[in-house]
Design an enzyme around this catalytic site. Structure first.
Site: not given
Length: 816
Positions: A389, A425-427
């Site tokens: 993130r 993850n969830e970039n």
């Protein structure tokens, strides 16, 4: 005898840590202070006669230890983020004449400085990878000082500063849905090594296509060769019984060479194959002898082939294997990230007992102990760097990500369980920086992908939820979350198939939803009738969301899991899935959850108490006969007199017979496609008051039974009007108290979810800040009740309970 005992102990510790020679875990004799010091001198200055002349005062702790063991789930504060100091005194006596003395850190958060007396030895950035501090020279210098003998009586003072302060230019982002913990929350080891030693050992095990031949390509990097003429060594491969199945010798004699040496390539005929059902491990042992001293290191390896087929399933050793997975954070009630080896072993065994054969380790490199357990238990793994993130930072940020990716792959290279290296993850989640440039993120993602393949060509790469980067990794997992953050759980198969058709190699990571342990519902799907606003863009009414409109009951989440699992049995193209998550964990992003600051998507609570949903998975994923009546934590059901209530049994047995109050309600056969509970459900009229419920399930010649008692309430209630507080149990100095919500007539309000706050005055200790339904001083009620425990300390205490709009109630507790 004593010498033999010491030698045996050193061997056992070596087997645990993976390091050789004299390696000792430094668990005891530590002091800690959760604040910064004015400087290192405050950690080592002499104590004046009569004791300390000023605060701060240090507290005694054992390792592993986390700054945020309790405050991560404290409902009234933000968890501490800042510096903290540890100190100890070590009796250091390296047996190797010119050897090195190291402090080996298995993980420390998040920025760490190491001191010997007043000398800063090294610093490390990153909370999840392993690293060492070479304290050899600093120890030698300190032993020449007057303080060594006079003040420290022949011991060496070691001080360590850990810091988890917020920093946008480090990973993981503080926007991540987990705590960025501080402290020495993994083991610290004192290591004595000869001058020449193996730094990194890479043992690549490969198989022929017919699985009849195996090869082990052994490479290594060395420390100390610049000061030795050469190093001689052996490479030995042993099977699980200790029999040598391959060996070789090597000589390295390039003292200026700092790269990786190829030591031996060994053939193993007819190797035994590693798989989840038979996780067979070989041992590779390497010795390095120089200057009359020998260094030894061992690694466990396994032979297996795997493939994520394009637009198809996952293959292991030439056969389809549906990956049945979950996720894990290093987080536990009462200790935060400081989980002991025993805790990790218990957690991973619970996963295996549930039928898990795959785990995604989110969202950072995890303890070597966890990976060792994956190897030995047969659990395939996706491990990822903590680029999670927030966007993309500057040069320092990117260098940290490169280094942590490198460390993760090099340190966990030999684990046969690992099949995927996660790039992030969830970039697509922005917020840490003013600029959110998708092209720059793509460029860096490509660099990390190339780096992972360069470091380890044998494994694939993966990411979860970043649509504009989904073409970069080998395997992609989109966001689906049917029945929780979008759509209905009955839409799961169609949504998944749509995503499958969009991606070359599809895997479904993260699905499920939250459940408040102890909360149950007679009609869990009523949220579907919640009025929803109209989308102004499309003119269509939005779907109700279980995450927002649902009851967060264990009943609902069991239905959601049940539906997904029965559908997955008829998805031949599915490589596999991993539900989120195995255990509840703390997060700073969820202060308003029924347990504040806890992500409650686990099938076990934060203290590893099993929720009802654990047995849903067990009924689909395991072969060992089991049967579980839904409702072990549901003391009282409700409804009309004579009304039939559905009783569900989760079981993998072929048939089951239900008895209520001694009467048989018939035998039913299991059919996984008969939702819910695979057809093992009965509509039964319950008697007002107590009911005894029993199931007898059969699988072949094996008979399994389970039974519970449930009250049935037919009285109707109005809104909660008062609280009743009572002691329900007391043993071993710990008292359990329960509060109930009643209406104005004294009838229990069995669907009440009011906020409850416990407080304690007196000699006892409130067992709160555990992040569990029964271990939080502020918590939402579950079926009109809530519990808490008090350690009475053999004294007098008063427990109070508050709930908005009702009078506070009190309970006197007397210790025994």
């Amino acid at each position: 005898m004593i010498k033999k005992l010491i030698t045996t102990l050193a061997f056992l510790i070596t087997a645990i840590t993976g390091y050789s020679q004299q390696t000792t875990r430094l668990n005891s004799n530590w002091e800690f202070i959760r604040q910064d010091l004015g400087g290192i001198w405050e950690a080592v200055r002499p104590v004046p006669p009569g004791g300390p002349e000023s605060v701060p005062l240090w507290q005694n702790v054992t390792l592993p230890h986390c700054f945020n063991a309790r405050d991560a789930v404290d409902p009234d504060v933000n968890y501490y983020q800042g510096p903290g100091w540890y100190r100890t005194q070590l009796a250091i006596a390296n047996p190797y004449g010119n050897g090195r003395t190291l402090l080996h850190f298995e993980g420390a958060g998040q920025k760490t400085d190491v001191y010997v007396y007043t000398t800063k030895v090294t610093s490390h950035l990153g909370g999840y990878d392993e690293w060492t501090a070479d304290i050899t020279e600093a120890v030698a210098a300190f032993k020449k000082t007057e303080a060594f003998q006079k003040q420290f009586k022949g011991k060496v003072p070691v001080s360590i500063r850990c810091d988890n302060s917020r920093d946008l230019e480090t990973i993981p982002s503080q926007m991540s849905d987990f705590n960025v913990y501080g402290g020495l929350y993994r083991y610290v080891n004192l290591v004595y090594q000869p001058l020449v030693s193996v730094n990194k050992l890479f043992a690549a095990a490969t198989l022929s296509k017919d699985l009849k031949e195996g090869w082990i390509d052994v490479k290594a990097t060395f420390d100390g060769l610049t000061q030795a003429q050469n190093a001689l060594g052996n490479v030995v491969v042993k099977d699980a019984a200790g029999k040598t199945v391959g060996s070789g010798k090597y000589v390295v004699s390039s003292p200026a060479f700092q790269g990786t040496y190829s030591l031996s390539k060994l053939r193993v005929g007819k190797p035994k194959i590693w798989s989840p059902s038979s996780p067979y491990l070989y041992t590779v042992q390497i010795t390095a002898t120089a200057n009359g001293e020998t260094f030894t290191q061992t690694e466990k390896i396994g032979f297996r082939n795997f493939e994520f087929t394009p637009h198809g399933p996952f293959m292991l050793n030439g056969k389809r294997l549906r990956l049945r997975g979950t996720h894990r954070h290093e987080d536990h009630a009462g200790v935060g990230a400081a989980m002991t080896e025993a805790m990790m072993r218990q957690e991973m065994q619970l996963m295996k007992d549930m039928g898990v054969n795959f785990i995604r380790l989110g969202h950072y490199q995890q303890s070597r102990i966890v990976l060792n357990l994956c190897d030995s238990l047969g659990i395939l793994a996706w491990e990822e760097e903590p680029w999670c993130r927030g966007g993309l930072g500057g040069p320092g940020y990117q260098e940290q990500a490169r280094q942590m990716m490198t460390n993760m792959i090099e340190q966990h290279y030999n684990h046969p369980a690992i099949i995927l290296w996660g790039l992030g993850n969830e970039n697509d989640w922005e917020g840490d920086f003013a600029e959110f440039d998708k092209e720059k993120i793509r460029t860096f993602m490509k660099e990390q992908n190339d780096l992972a393949h360069k470091l380890d060509p044998s494994r694939m790469t993966s990411i979860r939820r970043c649509e504009f980067c989904k073409d970069i990794p080998d395997v992609y997992s989109p966001s689906i979350w049917a029945g929780w953050y979008r759509a209905k759980y009955t839409d799961y198969k169609q949504i998944s198939e749509d995503e499958f058709n969009k991606n070359n190699r599809f895997f479904h990571a993260e699905w499920g939803g939250d459940s408040h342990a102890g909360r149950h519902a007679e009609n869990p799907d009523t949220y579907l009738n919640t009025p929803q606003p109209t989308d102004p863009k499309t003119g269509k009414t939005k779907d109700p969301l279980a995450s927002k409109d649902g009851d967060w009951s264990e009943t609902y989440i069991c239905n959601l899991f049940d539906w997904h699992l029965k559908e997955q049995e008829n998805m031949p193209w599915l490589s596999g899935s991993a539900f989120w998550t195995f255990k509840d964990f703390s997060t700073p992003l969820r202060p308003d959850n029924p347990i504040p600051y806890v992500n409650q998507k686990g099938v076990v609570s934060r203290d590893m108490t099993l929720k009802e949903s654990y047995y849903v998975f067990q009924s689909y994923w395991t072969d060992k006969p089991m049967a579980h009546i839904y409702g072990h934590t549901w003391p009282t059901r409700w409804g009309n007199a004579g009304e039939k209530k559905q009783i569900k049994v989760y079981s993998n047995c072929t048939q089951a017979e239900l008895f209520v109050n001694g009467k048989s309600y018939g035998t039913k056969k299991r059919n996984s496609q008969d939702f819910p509970a695979a057809g093992l459900r009965w509509d039964v009229p319950l008697s007002a008051g107590s009911n005894a419920i029993k199931v007898i399930a059969k699988k072949g010649n094996v008979i399994i039974t389970d039974e519970i008692k449930q009250d049935y309430q037919t009285e109707k209630w109005n809104k909660p009007a008062k609280l009743v507080l009572e002691q329900v149990n007391s043993q071993n100095g710990t008292t359990t108290a329960q509060v109930k919500l009643l209406d104005e007539k004294g009838i229990p309000c069995l669907d009440a979810i009011n906020w409850i706050t416990f407080r304690l005055t007196g000699d006892g200790e409130l067992l709160d800040d555990l992040g569990t339904s029964g271990g939080s001083r502020r918590v939402q009620a579950y079926n009109g009740r809530a519990t808490i425990q008090v350690k009475t300390m053999k004294g007098q205490s008063i427990l109070s309970v508050q709930s908005p709009g009702m009078s506070t109630v009190f309970l006197n507790l007397a210790g025994k």
